[in-house]
Design an enzyme around this catalytic site. Sequence first.
Site, mmCIF file in Angstrom:
data_model
loop_
_atom_site.group_PDB
_atom_site.id
_atom_site.type_symbol
_atom_site.label_atom_id
_atom_site.label_comp_id
_atom_site.label_asym_id
_atom_site.label_seq_id
_atom_site.Cartn_x
_atom_site.Cartn_y
_atom_site.Cartn_z
ATOM 1 C CD GLU A 7 60.745 49.783 38.623
ATOM 2 O OE1 GLU A 7 59.654 49.876 38.337
ATOM 3 O OE2 GLU A 7 61.630 50.860 39.000
ATOM 4 C CE LYS A 26 56.602 51.426 38.827
ATOM 5 N NZ LYS A 26 57.596 51.871 38.206
ATOM 6 C CB CYS A 67 59.974 53.092 40.976
ATOM 7 S SG CYS A 67 60.923 54.451 40.208
ATOM 8 C CE LYS A 121 64.108 61.138 39.350
ATOM 9 N NZ LYS A 121 63.742 60.281 38.206
ATOM 10 C CG ASN A 145 66.483 74.206 99.772
ATOM 11 O OD1 ASN A 145 67.527 74.181 99.044
ATOM 12 N ND2 ASN A 145 65.902 72.964 99.707
ATOM 13 N N GLY A 191 57.488 95.237 87.705
ATOM 14 C CA GLY A 191 57.952 94.303 86.746
ATOM 15 C C GLY A 191 57.778 92.997 86.824
ATOM 16 C CB THR A 204 65.411 75.979 96.352
ATOM 17 O OG1 THR A 204 66.742 75.479 96.322
ATOM 18 C CG2 THR A 204 64.669 76.056 97.623
#
Length: 654
Positions: free
Chosen positions: A58, A127, A183, A216, A453, A472, A489
């Site tokens: 700036e 600005k 800014c 900052k 497979n 389960g 597979t």
Amino acid sequence: MTETASGQSINLADYGMLRLGVATPELRIADVDFNLEQICLLAKQASMQQCKLLLFPELCLSGYTCADLFFQRPLQHRVEQALIELAKFTADEKVALVVGAPLAASGRLFNCAVLIADGEICGVVPKTFLPNSGEFYEQRWFSSARERSSNYILIDGQQISFGDDLLFRAEEFPDCQIGIEICEDAWAVAPPSGSQALVGATLLLNLSASPEILGKQAYRRALVSAQSARCLAAYAYASAGPNESSTDLVFSGHSLIAENGQILAETERFQFDNQLAVADVDLERLVGERQRNSSFAAGHPVHNFRIQSFRLASADVSELKRPVARTPFVPPDDAERAARCQEIFLLQTSGLAKRLRHTGSKQVVIGLSGGLDSTLALLVTVKAFDRLGLDRKGIVAITMPGFGTTERTKGNAEVLAEELGTELRIVPIDAAVIQHFQDIGHDETRHDITYENSQARERTQILMDVANQVGGLVIGTGDLSELALGWCTYNGDHMSMYGVNVGVPKTLVRYLVDWCAKEEFSGRVSEVLIDVCNTPVSPELLPPDENGEIAQKTEQVVGPYELHDFFLYQVVRMHYAPAKVLMLAELAFSDMPREEIMKWLRQFYWRFFSQQFKRSCLPDGPKVGTVALSPRGDWRMPSDATVNLWLQQLESLA
């Protein structure tokens, strides 16, 4: 910086990229001649690095801290003359500049950003938000962009587009559309860059003079990073340095370049000499991100904008000034990688725990081979049971030795199941598969796809039937990379009742098991986990070699998983075309011949398209990263999509 293969040059624009720089020049307050000289020096340095757009702070031509000197006509006139000189400079150096200058218009003074390219002053952006509290007093000298009375400003007798409603589009690079704020604009509740992004600005530039105070730096990095992510844009921020007046403030010259939330480059703070940071931003990537983001598509800009065209030189480079990770799913930093492993493991265990709670299941069945994937699935299951307070004996770990099983993997599987306190069942499949061969009339000495497979499907049948026995769920073990390649597979290891690894790529599975060995488990379990990590990846469906070692090594057949995971990330996450995937792969895998990369990239595309039908009926499982292939979530693709277009582009590069 990542070098191209054999030092060959690439045109960045061909891949949707732009080399961008941010600069903090050495400065003298109100000495426009000196400041102009430093700006030109930095522009020449940037041009030597093939940087085609350079952003300055700036009010860099005058200095931000001129105070009432801004009203002096000699200063104003010299600044205007400097802009004319910079325009001539850009015609020779072929670098576009964005500089800060105090400019008068219609009896008012404005804090402006000026874009200069190819010998022309292309436009002036004043600005909008002028800070006037604390250490700031800008409203004493400047008017806001909202107070302008014309869309044009006179410089050297020429009418130049003027206003906060300007966007700049590169004539031969349509993805490069620039929005500019100054800014305080970025620190406002509704920054101008938000609306600029919504109407197409992919590159947001901020000229700043941000004084430094405690904390900052981190806040500034977070702000720039967050705004680039929020806007799905590249965001460049150039800040005034310590040569500004120190009467009451100190400026650090902290300049940054961010892209979609990631900081790509930044300058060193508190340096009195010229500072320059350069990065290659991927504007094509940002356009793609926006097209896929429904929230972005639904956004409505607050303002209408005028589009100003400008000419931007192309850049031929022999290296990229942006990171190209060889393992995009695996962070190189140990601490970051460990944190990611912990997060993924938590996601996996939470997903399974929720499924167990919902179904009321206290029993699960898992096929344990002694390889990486099934080991990780077992570890996830054990921890999920622990979280729910369930007895680990409810985990039925079944190892099913077959024609290709080695003592190493079988032994590791058995030790893990016993040491972790699960129920272990050993169910050899040789006799059942041989009977099956007889039933279907297959020669058991013929080691083809049927031979392989049949074993995978026999194992899945055992798992499903035992799950019925114990009431389960069958826990799936296949990972994300296998799903991408279809290296599973169909109705074999492809199928389960909940797949805990479906979101984890193969390159990360090894690190997860290693992390578990170090952080979650100890003793004999830890030792076995380390050995599992050192075991070659194999389905163990073909007989071992004469020494009883694994003969069938997956990566010798399908290709290196490190390379395929790289392709997976670039194709699915980034949606890059084959040419760009190949270019990036050559950078990341510079130790690998181009022909080999091409070979496996062809394999990836062919398998990815042809094997979609397996992903179209994928069992449930948790998404853990930005790449997922669930047909119910991130990836929707017809099972009969044609790969020809992608392979044709790839062949044209051979």
